[in-house]
Design an enzyme around this catalytic site. Sequence first.
Site, PDB file in Angstrom:
ATOM      1  N   HIS A 155      42.406  36.379  38.175  1.00  0.00           N
ATOM      2  CA  HIS A 155      41.972  37.734  37.842  1.00  0.00           C
ATOM      3  C   HIS A 155      43.106  38.507  37.181  1.00  0.00           C
ATOM      4  O   HIS A 155      44.080  38.873  37.818  1.00  0.00           O
ATOM      5  CB  HIS A 155      41.538  38.434  39.135  1.00  0.00           C
ATOM      6  N   HIS A 159      43.365  46.392  31.378  1.00  0.00           N
ATOM      7  CA  HIS A 159      42.336  46.687  32.375  1.00  0.00           C
ATOM      8  C   HIS A 159      41.382  47.757  31.879  1.00  0.00           C
ATOM      9  O   HIS A 159      40.172  47.695  32.122  1.00  0.00           O
ATOM     10  CB  HIS A 159      43.015  47.137  33.668  1.00  0.00           C
TER      11      HIS A 159
END
Length: 355
Positions: A37, A79
């Site tokens: 991730h 992100h």
Amino acid sequence: MRYLVPMLSAALLSACSITESKAMEKPLDGPVLVIAHRGASGERPEHTLGSYTLAIEQGADFIEPDLVLTKDGILVARHENEISETTDVAARPEFAGRKTSKTIDGQTMTGWFTEDFTLAELKTLRAKERLPQLRKANMAFDGQFEIPTFEEILDLAKAQSAKTGRTIGIYPETKHPSYFASIGLPHEAPLLALLERYGHVDKAAPVFIQSFEVENLKALRAKTKVRLIQLMDEKGSPPDRPDLNYPAMATADGLKAVAAYADGVGPNKALVIPRTLLGNLGEPTTLVRDAHKAGLAVHPWTFRRENYFLPLSAKSGVDPRAVGDVVSEIRAYLATGIDGFFSDNVAEAVAAAKD
């Protein structure tokens, strides 16, 4: 970021145990996939070549970049398109005038946005740890890494595949695709062009494309055979489809509808095993079984080793920053028959998945 952690005794912590769930279904396609991730984001600033490289060294099957676009239409990994939390842009006086407020997916955000910078300008910035309150050790790497392009990440995966002798997959997320399309910077064309350049054109490719939105996945389905993943949160709706809601999409009927355009789902892990009022893992839902019946793979997110993120019985104490037993949490989810999972902590994820 605030951390609300129950002040419970060690006796209570040890008394509560994670639910032992029986396997509901076997994975669809062989071994369970470990998806890094944002790279090894538990140990390096996320979405950097340093984070991705460490994840590969630790045994990840796939590395995951969140993709946003620059002013000149280049895909880069962040992100969010707002970059004050993940770069040193706020400390750069030459970019002070770029600070602004925007409404994205219905939320007003103030800061600096990738779409207001050329790639050359973004390359002058340096990445920093996004969760310094929880991951102080990662701050030692602040300032060491650039913002990587998607092309650089593809190059890294190709080079590391050759070096290690195993295929390193790519698991890109289209971030805020309807917003970017609305400002004339759609993801689809540059994303598919790069994937095609690297030979990733069908379901056999080591690629999954994921999105929290629906319509961009449907548009991609018409243009590529690469596997697509519908992301689902515990609550709320896809930003581009407020008429839908994620919990309904996670039902048996909802999953059948998703199967018309996607190859799998990436649910918030609470949709697979919800937590009890005490914060332990409860009984598994039927999501994995229902998804498999619809022909969909299931890749829940996100497993993290800090106490702050863990079920009560997996915590090592009350310090939210301390490392708990994420391996036991992952194993409870593996017992439900998931096909892969996202983790910030690749070494622990590999240990859990490969046992």
